[in-house]
Design a protein around this motif. Structure first.
Motif, PDB file in Angstrom:
ATOM      1  N   PRO A 141       0.825  -1.214   0.000  1.00  0.00           N
ATOM      2  CA  PRO A 141       0.000   0.000   0.000  1.00  0.00           C
ATOM      3  C   PRO A 141       0.858   1.262   0.000  1.00  0.00           C
ATOM      4  N   GLY A 142       0.616   2.120  -0.989  1.00  0.00           N
ATOM      5  CA  GLY A 142       1.342   3.373  -1.068  1.00  0.00           C
ATOM      6  C   GLY A 142       2.702   3.292  -1.724  1.00  0.00           C
ATOM      7  N   PHE A 143       3.097   2.102  -2.225  1.00  0.00           N
ATOM      8  CA  PHE A 143       4.394   1.955  -2.886  1.00  0.00           C
ATOM      9  C   PHE A 143       4.256   2.446  -4.319  1.00  0.00           C
ATOM     10  N   ALA A 144       4.967   3.535  -4.635  1.00  0.00           N
ATOM     11  CA  ALA A 144       4.855   4.168  -5.948  1.00  0.00           C
ATOM     12  C   ALA A 144       6.075   3.853  -6.799  1.00  0.00           C
ATOM     13  N   PHE A 145       5.852   3.278  -7.971  1.00  0.00           N
ATOM     14  CA  PHE A 145       6.912   3.019  -8.935  1.00  0.00           C
ATOM     15  C   PHE A 145       7.118   4.287  -9.757  1.00  0.00           C
ATOM     16  N   ILE A 172      16.609   2.270  -5.729  1.00  0.00           N
ATOM     17  CA  ILE A 172      16.645   2.236  -7.196  1.00  0.00           C
ATOM     18  C   ILE A 172      16.660   0.785  -7.645  1.00  0.00           C
ATOM     19  N   ALA A 173      15.880   0.481  -8.677  1.00  0.00           N
ATOM     20  CA  ALA A 173      15.889  -0.836  -9.314  1.00  0.00           C
ATOM     21  C   ALA A 173      15.710  -0.614 -10.806  1.00  0.00           C
ATOM     22  N   GLY A 174      16.713  -1.029 -11.582  1.00  0.00           N
ATOM     23  CA  GLY A 174      16.662  -0.716 -13.007  1.00  0.00           C
ATOM     24  C   GLY A 174      16.677   0.792 -13.178  1.00  0.00           C
ATOM     25  N   ARG A 175      15.748   1.311 -13.963  1.00  0.00           N
ATOM     26  CA  ARG A 175      15.641   2.761 -14.134  1.00  0.00           C
ATOM     27  C   ARG A 175      14.442   3.325 -13.371  1.00  0.00           C
ATOM     28  N   GLN A 176      14.027   2.579 -12.356  1.00  0.00           N
ATOM     29  CA  GLN A 176      12.935   3.026 -11.501  1.00  0.00           C
ATOM     30  C   GLN A 176      13.478   3.439 -10.141  1.00  0.00           C
ATOM     31  N   THR A 177      12.747   4.317  -9.475  1.00  0.00           N
ATOM     32  CA  THR A 177      13.055   4.664  -8.102  1.00  0.00           C
ATOM     33  C   THR A 177      11.768   4.609  -7.295  1.00  0.00           C
ATOM     34  N   ALA A 178      11.900   4.465  -5.985  1.00  0.00           N
ATOM     35  CA  ALA A 178      10.733   4.331  -5.120  1.00  0.00           C
ATOM     36  C   ALA A 178      11.142   4.587  -3.687  1.00  0.00           C
ATOM     37  N   ALA A 179      10.142   4.775  -2.824  1.00  0.00           N
ATOM     38  CA  ALA A 179      10.355   4.878  -1.385  1.00  0.00           C
ATOM     39  C   ALA A 179       9.386   3.915  -0.708  1.00  0.00           C
ATOM     40  N   TYR A 180       9.900   3.092   0.177  1.00  0.00           N
ATOM     41  CA  TYR A 180       9.075   2.093   0.853  1.00  0.00           C
ATOM     42  C   TYR A 180       8.144   2.778   1.857  1.00  0.00           C
ATOM     43  N   PRO A 181       6.828   2.626   1.711  1.00  0.00           N
ATOM     44  CA  PRO A 181       5.900   3.302   2.627  1.00  0.00           C
ATOM     45  C   PRO A 181       5.808   2.629   3.995  1.00  0.00           C
ATOM     46  N   LEU A 182       6.087   1.335   4.040  1.00  0.00           N
ATOM     47  CA  LEU A 182       5.964   0.556   5.269  1.00  0.00           C
ATOM     48  C   LEU A 182       7.168  -0.363   5.410  1.00  0.00           C
ATOM     49  N   VAL A 183       7.397  -0.850   6.612  1.00  0.00           N
ATOM     50  CA  VAL A 183       8.426  -1.871   6.799  1.00  0.00           C
ATOM     51  C   VAL A 183       8.012  -3.116   6.025  1.00  0.00           C
ATOM     52  N   VAL A 197       5.544  10.787   5.205  1.00  0.00           N
ATOM     53  CA  VAL A 197       4.636   9.686   5.525  1.00  0.00           C
ATOM     54  C   VAL A 197       3.913   9.316   4.233  1.00  0.00           C
ATOM     55  N   LEU A 198       4.273   8.187   3.668  1.00  0.00           N
ATOM     56  CA  LEU A 198       3.789   7.817   2.339  1.00  0.00           C
ATOM     57  C   LEU A 198       2.444   7.111   2.358  1.00  0.00           C
ATOM     58  N   PHE A 199       2.121   6.465   3.478  1.00  0.00           N
ATOM     59  CA  PHE A 199       0.829   5.774   3.588  1.00  0.00           C
ATOM     60  C   PHE A 199       0.246   6.057   4.958  1.00  0.00           C
ATOM     61  N   ASP A 200      -1.006   6.503   4.974  1.00  0.00           N
ATOM     62  CA  ASP A 200      -1.676   6.875   6.219  1.00  0.00           C
ATOM     63  C   ASP A 200      -3.150   6.502   6.102  1.00  0.00           C
ATOM     64  N   ARG A 201      -3.599   5.611   6.962  1.00  0.00           N
ATOM     65  CA  ARG A 201      -5.004   5.165   6.905  1.00  0.00           C
ATOM     66  C   ARG A 201      -5.990   6.291   7.191  1.00  0.00           C
ATOM     67  N   ASP A 202      -5.522   7.340   7.861  1.00  0.00           N
ATOM     68  CA  ASP A 202      -6.405   8.467   8.173  1.00  0.00           C
ATOM     69  C   ASP A 202      -6.406   9.529   7.082  1.00  0.00           C
ATOM     70  N   ARG A 203      -5.578   9.341   6.053  1.00  0.00           N
ATOM     71  CA  ARG A 203      -5.517  10.301   4.947  1.00  0.00           C
ATOM     72  C   ARG A 203      -6.507   9.895   3.856  1.00  0.00           C
ATOM     73  N   SER A 207      -2.712   6.938   0.236  1.00  0.00           N
ATOM     74  CA  SER A 207      -1.369   7.088  -0.303  1.00  0.00           C
ATOM     75  C   SER A 207      -1.054   8.553  -0.592  1.00  0.00           C
ATOM     76  N   LEU A 208       0.138   9.002  -0.163  1.00  0.00           N
ATOM     77  CA  LEU A 208       0.556  10.366  -0.465  1.00  0.00           C
ATOM     78  C   LEU A 208       0.738  10.553  -1.965  1.00  0.00           C
ATOM     79  N   LEU A 209       1.272   9.527  -2.632  1.00  0.00           N
ATOM     80  CA  LEU A 209       1.559   9.600  -4.058  1.00  0.00           C
ATOM     81  C   LEU A 209       0.483   8.886  -4.869  1.00  0.00           C
ATOM     82  N   GLN A 210       0.091   9.493  -5.966  1.00  0.00           N
ATOM     83  CA  GLN A 210      -0.915   8.912  -6.849  1.00  0.00           C
ATOM     84  C   GLN A 210      -0.349   8.837  -8.267  1.00  0.00           C
ATOM     85  N   VAL A 211      -0.896   7.934  -9.054  1.00  0.00           N
ATOM     86  CA  VAL A 211      -0.452   7.779 -10.442  1.00  0.00           C
ATOM     87  C   VAL A 211      -0.559   9.122 -11.173  1.00  0.00           C
ATOM     88  N   GLY A 212       0.509   9.479 -11.860  1.00  0.00           N
ATOM     89  CA  GLY A 212       0.561  10.741 -12.593  1.00  0.00           C
ATOM     90  C   GLY A 212       1.255  11.853 -11.842  1.00  0.00           C
TER      91      GLY A 212
END
Length: 239
Positions: A141-145, A172-183, A197-203, A207-212
């Motif tokens: 949840p909230g993991f953005a490629f 970084i993996a390949g030519r992608q980057t990301a930030a892990y929202p949870l352990v 804070v990338l993922f918050d059930r009260d938000r 997810s802080l980040l959305q496609v686009g």
């Protein structure tokens, strides 16, 4: 071999259609994908259950009690016939993620520098200078490629994934980057950690980040990172 004609509709069961718009990953796809999302929401209305975008496709899940697969396909065909790129895509929200780049929280930072022929400082400058696009959400949840990372920073996933990657870890993996929202487990090359804070059930939307979305990683010092609520505990590199 005959080339696949695009766009193409592929059955995804009794309650879904996969719209395949493109054959290759490209940031130029985004205005078309965001337009498709918008137009599907309007075309399906209350019968829409979910939309799952990816780099080149959009999975459209609908209520089979409200629409037959044939009717859903007809609506999608109509959407595609009049689809135009989203002119507002270039003005998508810009999210800035305060990030502490350091070997203590980014154990692959030095190795990535050696691999690319750059100094650690140049790797940080290169990674943080770019504005990335969120292509897809998944894995957790909230993991953005996001992409695309500059070619000289591209690096394959770790051969042995870690069993535990701290929340906020930037990789970084390949030519992608990301930030892990949870352990979670993970095999990306870690170069730092964000205090966002990338993922918050009260938000709303969770997810802080959305496609686009457009995303920039903003370098901060350890003190600033801690002041913003980041966890500066050094990693134990156990796999």
């Amino acid at each position: 071999m005959t080339a696949m004609r695009l766009p193409r509709l592929e059955s995804a069961g009794l309650d879904g259609w996969l719209v395949r718009l493109f054959a290759e990953i490209d940031e130029a796809n985004m205005p078309w994908l965001t337009a498709l999302i918008r137009d599907c929401e309007a075309a399906f209305g209350a019968a829409l259950v979910d939309l799952v975008p990816s780099y080149t496709t959009l999975l459209v899940v609908f209520d089979p009690l409200a629409l037959s697969p044939g009717e859903a396909r007809r609506r999608l065909a109509d959407v595609l016939a009049s689809l135009r790129p989203d002119e507002a895509a270039e003005g998508a929200p810009l999210r800035e993620l305060p990030t502490w780049y350091d070997p203590a929280v980014g154990p692959e930072l030095a190795r990535l520098a050696e691999r690319s022929g750059l100094s650690v400082e140049q790797v940080v400058e290169c990674h943080s200078a770019a504005t990335y696009r969120v292509f897809a959400l998944g894995f957790a949840p909230g993991f953005a490629f996001m992409g695309s990372v500059e070619e000289r920073l591209a690096c394959p996933r770790l051969e042995t994934p870690r069993k535990r990657v701290p929340a906020g870890s930037v990789g970084i993996a390949g030519r992608q980057t990301a930030a892990y929202p949870l352990v979670s487990p993970g095999g990306w090359n870690l170069i730092g950690r964000t205090a966002a804070v990338l993922f918050d059930r009260d938000r709303e939307g969770f997810s802080l980040l959305q496609v686009g979305d457009r995303v920039r990683f903003v370098p901060v010092t350890r003190d600033e990172f801690a002041r913003l609520g980041g966890d500066d505990t050094a990693m134990e590199d156990k796999r």
